[in-house]
Design an enzyme around this catalytic site. Sequence first.
Site, PDB file in Angstrom:
ATOM      1  N   SER A  56      15.823   0.183  49.895  1.00  0.00           N
ATOM      2  CA  SER A  56      15.968   1.313  48.965  1.00  0.00           C
ATOM      3  C   SER A  56      17.121   2.249  49.295  1.00  0.00           C
ATOM      4  O   SER A  56      17.441   3.120  48.483  1.00  0.00           O
ATOM      5  CB  SER A  56      14.671   2.109  48.912  1.00  0.00           C
ATOM      6  OG  SER A  56      13.751   1.422  48.118  1.00  0.00           O
ATOM      7  N   TYR A  67       9.987   9.173  49.218  1.00  0.00           N
ATOM      8  CA  TYR A  67       8.796   9.023  48.368  1.00  0.00           C
ATOM      9  C   TYR A  67       7.792  10.145  48.635  1.00  0.00           C
ATOM     10  O   TYR A  67       8.178  11.292  48.779  1.00  0.00           O
ATOM     11  CB  TYR A  67       8.151   7.632  48.574  1.00  0.00           C
ATOM     12  CG  TYR A  67       9.157   6.533  48.531  1.00  0.00           C
ATOM     13  CD1 TYR A  67       9.844   6.265  47.356  1.00  0.00           C
ATOM     14  CD2 TYR A  67       9.452   5.768  49.651  1.00  0.00           C
ATOM     15  CE1 TYR A  67      10.784   5.261  47.295  1.00  0.00           C
ATOM     16  CE2 TYR A  67      10.390   4.754  49.598  1.00  0.00           C
ATOM     17  CZ  TYR A  67      11.054   4.508  48.418  1.00  0.00           C
ATOM     18  OH  TYR A  67      11.973   3.524  48.357  1.00  0.00           O
ATOM     19  N   VAL A  73      12.383   0.076  53.023  1.00  0.00           N
ATOM     20  CA  VAL A  73      11.288  -0.620  53.714  1.00  0.00           C
ATOM     21  C   VAL A  73      11.780  -1.630  54.756  1.00  0.00           C
ATOM     22  O   VAL A  73      10.975  -2.208  55.482  1.00  0.00           O
ATOM     23  CB  VAL A  73      10.284  -1.319  52.766  1.00  0.00           C
ATOM     24  CG1 VAL A  73       9.440  -0.325  52.012  1.00  0.00           C
ATOM     25  CG2 VAL A  73      10.963  -2.296  51.849  1.00  0.00           C
TER      26      VAL A  73
HETATM   27  N1  GLU Z   1      12.984  -3.691  47.346  1.00  0.00           N
HETATM   28  C1  GLU Z   1      11.879  -2.863  47.725  1.00  0.00           C
HETATM   29  C2  GLU Z   1      10.841  -2.878  46.638  1.00  0.00           C
HETATM   30  O1  GLU Z   1      11.234  -2.979  45.502  1.00  0.00           O
HETATM   31  C3  GLU Z   1      12.382  -1.477  47.967  1.00  0.00           C
HETATM   32  C4  GLU Z   1      11.337  -0.511  48.449  1.00  0.00           C
HETATM   33  C5  GLU Z   1      11.834   0.395  49.554  1.00  0.00           C
HETATM   34  O2  GLU Z   1      12.781   0.082  50.253  1.00  0.00           O
HETATM   35  O3  GLU Z   1      11.241   1.457  49.734  1.00  0.00           O
HETATM   36  O4  GLU Z   1       9.684  -2.797  46.838  1.00  0.00           O
END
Ligand code: GLU
Length: 306
Positions: free
Chosen positions: A61, A240, A258
């Site tokens: 992300s 988040y 993540v």
């Molecule tokens: N590619 C991950 C997803 O779509 C990104 C989420 C993240 O990095 O927080 O779940």
Amino acid sequence: MQTILDEIAQQMAQTLDKGEVATYIPQLAQVDPNQFAISVALPSGEMFSAGCADKHFSIQSISKVFTLTVALGRLGESIWSRVGKEPSGDPFNSIVQLEHEQGKPCNPFINAGAIAIADLLLQGHQPKETLAEIIQFIRFLADDDSIAIDEKVARSEIETGARNASLAYFMASFGHFQNPVDAVLGTYFHHCSIAMNTQQLSRAGLFLANNGINPASGYPIVSAERAKRINSLMLLCGHYDGSGEFAFRVGLPGKSGVGGGILAIAPGKASIAVWSPGLDVIGNSKLGTQALELFAAKTGWSVFGE
Ligand code: GLU
């Protein structure tokens, strides 16, 4: 600076609870959690690092900071009709708010918001062209043409991307999408799968610490006003439903992924990238946050004062 980073790396090596790696993307579940890296890029061109700062990891992300910047450059303020500027207070992949807000995600950093940005970026383009534009932009910022997408991670995300597909189809049901949902999702998964190390990432973030100007070339990437606004979104939405906790502990604009990376910006001072793959319950790097908390305390660089 080197002493500070060495102390932090040493302390992280001694920390037993390193969090849990993300398992919902099988390729990320295979990463060894016992890894830590930190890099600090200064506008002067100096770079300081500790830990495995040349090891590549999935930026996930964190890529949303760069796609937002590209979208703002291409489409300007019109993007705010598709995504909001408010913290969500919900998990990164939450669907609940989308129904209340009629398919308009509350910010560009939650998954739904970044998927909407991918739709905007695709307008008039093939996914390959849009991805090439994103990668080229990051390579330019980091001054490193070797930066690339990890295809294994991208495939792993596509195979297990039911939740993101739900978010995308749900938004499409409100008639907001301009492009086929599969093309939008493919673009989104691929930009999340860009692999970088902390040195490259800290360099790529420098324009946000330097009033929008890439210090290496003197080239303005965005206006000072836009850099300030991207930083404010990072501060309020970059972690988040853990954004308040991150602001409380670290006090710097930051964007997590993540894959265990965090890009943090000390405006006027430095761009900092940390990586440790173990996550906390919210999905933000456990040691990465701890390291940045120590870093902000030791440097006195919190935006809220020393
Ligand atoms: N590619 C991950 C997803 O779509 C990104 C989420 C993240 O990095 O927080 O779940």
